[in-house]
Scaffold this motif. Structure first.
Motif, mmCIF file in Angstrom:
data_model
loop_
_atom_site.group_PDB
_atom_site.id
_atom_site.type_symbol
_atom_site.label_atom_id
_atom_site.label_comp_id
_atom_site.label_asym_id
_atom_site.label_seq_id
_atom_site.Cartn_x
_atom_site.Cartn_y
_atom_site.Cartn_z
ATOM 1 N N ILE A 16 -42.196 -17.476 -16.073
ATOM 2 C CA ILE A 16 -43.137 -16.910 -17.031
ATOM 3 C C ILE A 16 -42.755 -17.412 -18.416
ATOM 4 O O ILE A 16 -41.590 -17.298 -18.815
ATOM 5 N N GLU A 17 -43.741 -17.973 -19.147
ATOM 6 C CA GLU A 17 -43.494 -18.475 -20.492
ATOM 7 C C GLU A 17 -44.551 -17.922 -21.445
ATOM 8 O O GLU A 17 -45.742 -18.063 -21.195
ATOM 9 N N VAL A 18 -44.101 -17.289 -22.520
ATOM 10 C CA VAL A 18 -44.994 -16.758 -23.540
ATOM 11 C C VAL A 18 -44.520 -17.275 -24.886
ATOM 12 O O VAL A 18 -43.361 -17.066 -25.263
ATOM 13 N N SER A 19 -45.416 -17.951 -25.620
ATOM 14 C CA SER A 19 -45.023 -18.559 -26.886
ATOM 15 C C SER A 19 -45.355 -17.698 -28.090
ATOM 16 O O SER A 19 -44.695 -17.787 -29.116
ATOM 17 N N SER A 20 -46.384 -16.872 -28.018
ATOM 18 C CA SER A 20 -46.751 -16.023 -29.146
ATOM 19 C C SER A 20 -47.590 -14.877 -28.628
ATOM 20 O O SER A 20 -48.605 -15.097 -27.963
ATOM 21 N N ALA A 21 -47.166 -13.626 -28.926
ATOM 22 C CA ALA A 21 -47.898 -12.459 -28.442
ATOM 23 C C ALA A 21 -47.497 -11.233 -29.244
ATOM 24 O O ALA A 21 -46.402 -11.161 -29.799
ATOM 25 N N ALA A 22 -48.405 -10.266 -29.284
ATOM 26 C CA ALA A 22 -48.134 -9.003 -29.966
ATOM 27 C C ALA A 22 -47.619 -7.984 -28.962
ATOM 28 O O ALA A 22 -48.153 -6.894 -28.818
ATOM 29 N N GLY A 23 -46.575 -8.351 -28.247
ATOM 30 C CA GLY A 23 -45.998 -7.501 -27.218
ATOM 31 C C GLY A 23 -46.032 -8.187 -25.867
ATOM 32 O O GLY A 23 -46.975 -8.928 -25.554
ATOM 33 N N VAL A 24 -44.996 -7.959 -25.058
ATOM 34 C CA VAL A 24 -44.906 -8.596 -23.745
ATOM 35 C C VAL A 24 -44.380 -7.591 -22.728
ATOM 36 O O VAL A 24 -43.425 -6.864 -22.991
ATOM 37 N N GLN A 25 -45.029 -7.565 -21.568
ATOM 38 C CA GLN A 25 -44.544 -6.831 -20.407
ATOM 39 C C GLN A 25 -44.612 -7.790 -19.232
ATOM 40 O O GLN A 25 -45.696 -8.076 -18.732
ATOM 41 N N CYS A 26 -43.472 -8.331 -18.827
ATOM 42 C CA CYS A 26 -43.503 -9.338 -17.763
ATOM 43 C C CYS A 26 -42.418 -9.061 -16.731
ATOM 44 O O CYS A 26 -41.343 -8.549 -17.043
ATOM 45 N N GLN A 27 -42.756 -9.439 -15.500
ATOM 46 C CA GLN A 27 -41.852 -9.235 -14.378
ATOM 47 C C GLN A 27 -41.950 -10.415 -13.429
ATOM 48 O O GLN A 27 -43.043 -10.798 -13.003
ATOM 49 N N ALA A 28 -40.786 -10.980 -13.100
ATOM 50 C CA ALA A 28 -40.723 -12.081 -12.138
ATOM 51 C C ALA A 28 -39.768 -11.688 -11.019
ATOM 52 O O ALA A 28 -38.694 -11.140 -11.280
ATOM 53 N N ILE A 29 -40.157 -11.961 -9.795
ATOM 54 C CA ILE A 29 -39.262 -11.690 -8.671
ATOM 55 C C ILE A 29 -38.286 -12.842 -8.482
ATOM 56 O O ILE A 29 -37.092 -12.629 -8.281
ATOM 57 N N ALA A 30 -38.762 -14.048 -8.559
ATOM 58 C CA ALA A 30 -37.898 -15.229 -8.436
ATOM 59 C C ALA A 30 -38.396 -16.272 -9.423
ATOM 60 O O ALA A 30 -39.273 -17.071 -9.104
ATOM 61 N N GLY A 31 -37.847 -16.243 -10.625
ATOM 62 C CA GLY A 31 -38.256 -17.198 -11.641
ATOM 63 C C GLY A 31 -37.723 -16.792 -13.001
ATOM 64 O O GLY A 31 -37.479 -15.612 -13.267
ATOM 65 N N GLY A 32 -37.528 -17.767 -13.855
ATOM 66 C CA GLY A 32 -37.030 -17.499 -15.185
ATOM 67 C C GLY A 32 -38.128 -17.023 -16.120
ATOM 68 O O GLY A 32 -39.317 -17.123 -15.825
ATOM 69 N N ILE A 33 -37.705 -16.494 -17.271
ATOM 70 C CA ILE A 33 -38.629 -16.012 -18.293
ATOM 71 C C ILE A 33 -38.216 -16.616 -19.630
ATOM 72 O O ILE A 33 -37.037 -16.570 -19.994
ATOM 73 N N ARG A 34 -39.199 -17.165 -20.352
ATOM 74 C CA ARG A 34 -38.940 -17.711 -21.686
ATOM 75 C C ARG A 34 -39.963 -17.146 -22.653
ATOM 76 O O ARG A 34 -41.178 -17.284 -22.437
ATOM 77 N N LEU A 35 -39.474 -16.515 -23.717
ATOM 78 C CA LEU A 35 -40.329 -15.873 -24.700
ATOM 79 C C LEU A 35 -40.007 -16.427 -26.077
ATOM 80 O O LEU A 35 -38.831 -16.556 -26.452
ATOM 81 N N ARG A 36 -41.054 -16.721 -26.835
ATOM 82 C CA ARG A 36 -40.856 -17.274 -28.170
ATOM 83 C C ARG A 36 -41.945 -16.746 -29.096
ATOM 84 O O ARG A 36 -43.116 -16.724 -28.748
ATOM 85 N N GLY A 37 -41.550 -16.313 -30.276
ATOM 86 C CA GLY A 37 -42.523 -15.867 -31.255
ATOM 87 C C GLY A 37 -43.213 -14.584 -30.868
ATOM 88 O O GLY A 37 -44.384 -14.392 -31.183
ATOM 89 N N VAL A 38 -42.506 -13.681 -30.171
ATOM 90 C CA VAL A 38 -43.108 -12.433 -29.737
ATOM 91 C C VAL A 38 -42.797 -11.328 -30.725
ATOM 92 O O VAL A 38 -41.789 -11.344 -31.427
#
Length: 396
Positions: free
Chosen positions: A265-287
């Protein structure tokens, strides 16, 4: 072949009066052989109406423009051993075109066991109010109308462009390609990709198995049984779910809710994040805003910027991977981190003197913890890791 053009006070089943009106610009010629199929063409013209309904077994193609009537071309085709057999099969089909009040209908029907397909092409006024399409099998292609569109095909691709909407389309199996939709879009396919260029309002997208791509929309609600989901720009919240694929959101004006059973899961810009991965990395930027990010297997990288909404209470966790947090030096935040990796060194690495790391005590179940306040403290950022290292770094 049965062909009729009737004028009625209502749709099928309504009380009506019938007037004989020529349906053809010229009498249809007999069937001709084209590439192994016998083909027959029918032409018709109807007065302008506020709504149009089309029903067939075959493809439907609609083009809106500056026209003073509804022009119809029906291409019926069937595989047959001889012209006589083709005439017999085509003769079992029924074509009707009529207008009742402000509604027009174009219907091509054939027996359930018939092998005849009827492809319909229509040129109609751009300013239609309502447009309803239904085909037992075949593609749907609609361009250049202001109508509210409701379209269904049992199996075939769908192409839409320059429709004011709202739009609802469904295919039992096939790709959906969307250009520009002025208001809202609901698109469903039993199996195939969905690609959207621009939607002025909510885009609700579902596929049983295939990628989903959205270049620009209002809020986005997307789900796929297996495939990647990509949202370039959303003017509202984003909800994205996949059972096997990568989720990427480049820019969202609202909260991003993302779930992936097997993929990053990759999110580059958001006004809030709710994320869940069972098998995978998460990258968040500018949140900004509240952040909830968890994965059962994978590393997490979260970079916080001085964004418009600021930070709210947040929680980041992984059961199998590293966590790297990048914080600007002037962000006001209270950090609480713990690492309880069993059977290995429980590491927390901090580049901030204000966030102090305490080594675990020599007892079973002990954990490494780190806590501190940056710039006087602020919203709580809680971080939990197992089977990995937590890095608290300065954003440079």
């Amino acid at each position: 072949m049965r062909v009729s053009l009737v004028r009625a006070s209502g749709f099928v089943g309504a009380a009506c009066w019938v007037a004989s009106i020529p349906v053809f610009s010229q009498s249809p010629p007999g069937p001709r052989l084209e590439r192994g199929e016998w083909v027959e063409t029918i032409s018709a013209s109807l007065p302008i109406s506020a709504s149009l309904r089309v029903e067939t077994r075959g493809s439907i193609r609609i083009r809106g423009g500056e026209t003073g009537s509804i022009s119809v071309r029906v291409r019926r085709h069937v595989r047959a051993a001889s012209e006589a057999e083709a005439r017999r099969l085509l003769g079992q089909c029924d074509f009707r075109a009529w207008r009742g009040g402000e509604s027009a209908q174009i219907v091509s029907r054939a027996p359930a066991e018939s092998r005849v397909s009827a492809d319909i092409e229509i040129d109609c006024p751009r300013a239609l109010d309502r447009l309803r399409l239904d085909t037992a099998s075949g593609s749907l292609d609609v361009t250049g109308v202001a109508a509210a569109l409701d379209a269904v095909t049992a199996g075939g691709p769908i192409h839409l462009d320059r429709i004011v909407g709202p739009v609802r389309v469904r295919t039992g199996g096939g790709e959906i390609e969307v250009g520009a939709i002025g208001t809202t879009l609901e698109a469903v396919t039993g199996g195939g990709p969905i690609r959207v260029a621009k939607v002025g309002g909510l885009a609700r997208l579902r596929t049983g198995g295939g990628l989903i791509q959205v270049a620009e929309a209002g809020p986005v609600d997307a789900a796929t049984g297996a495939g990647n989901i990509t949202v370039t720009r959303a003017a509202g919240a984003v909800s994205a779910k996949t059972n096997g694929g990568v989720i990427r959101v480049e820019e969202a004006a609202g909260v991003v809710s993302a779930e992936s059973a097997a993929g990053a899961i990759e999110v580059s810009s958001a006004a809030g994040v709710q994320c869940q991965a069972i098998a995978g990395g998460i990258r968040l930027r500018g949140v900004s805003g509240p952040l909830q990010a968890t994965t059962s297997l994978g590393s997490i990288v979260a970079e916080f910027l001085e964004t418009r909404g600021g930070l709210a209470d947040s929680f980041i966790s992984t059961d199998g991977g590293d966590i790297t947090i990048l914080l600007p030096s002037n962000l006001a935040v209270t950090v609480e981190a713990w690492n309880d990796s069993p059977g290995r060194v429980q590491r927390i690495v901090s580049e901030f003197s204000e966030i102090r790391v305490q080594a675990p005590q020599a007892r079973p179940g002990a954990r490494t913890v780190a806590a501190g306040e940056l710039n006087g403290g602020g919203p709580r950022l809680r971080i939990a890791a197992s089977e990995g290292t937590i890095y608290l770094r300065r954003r440079r």
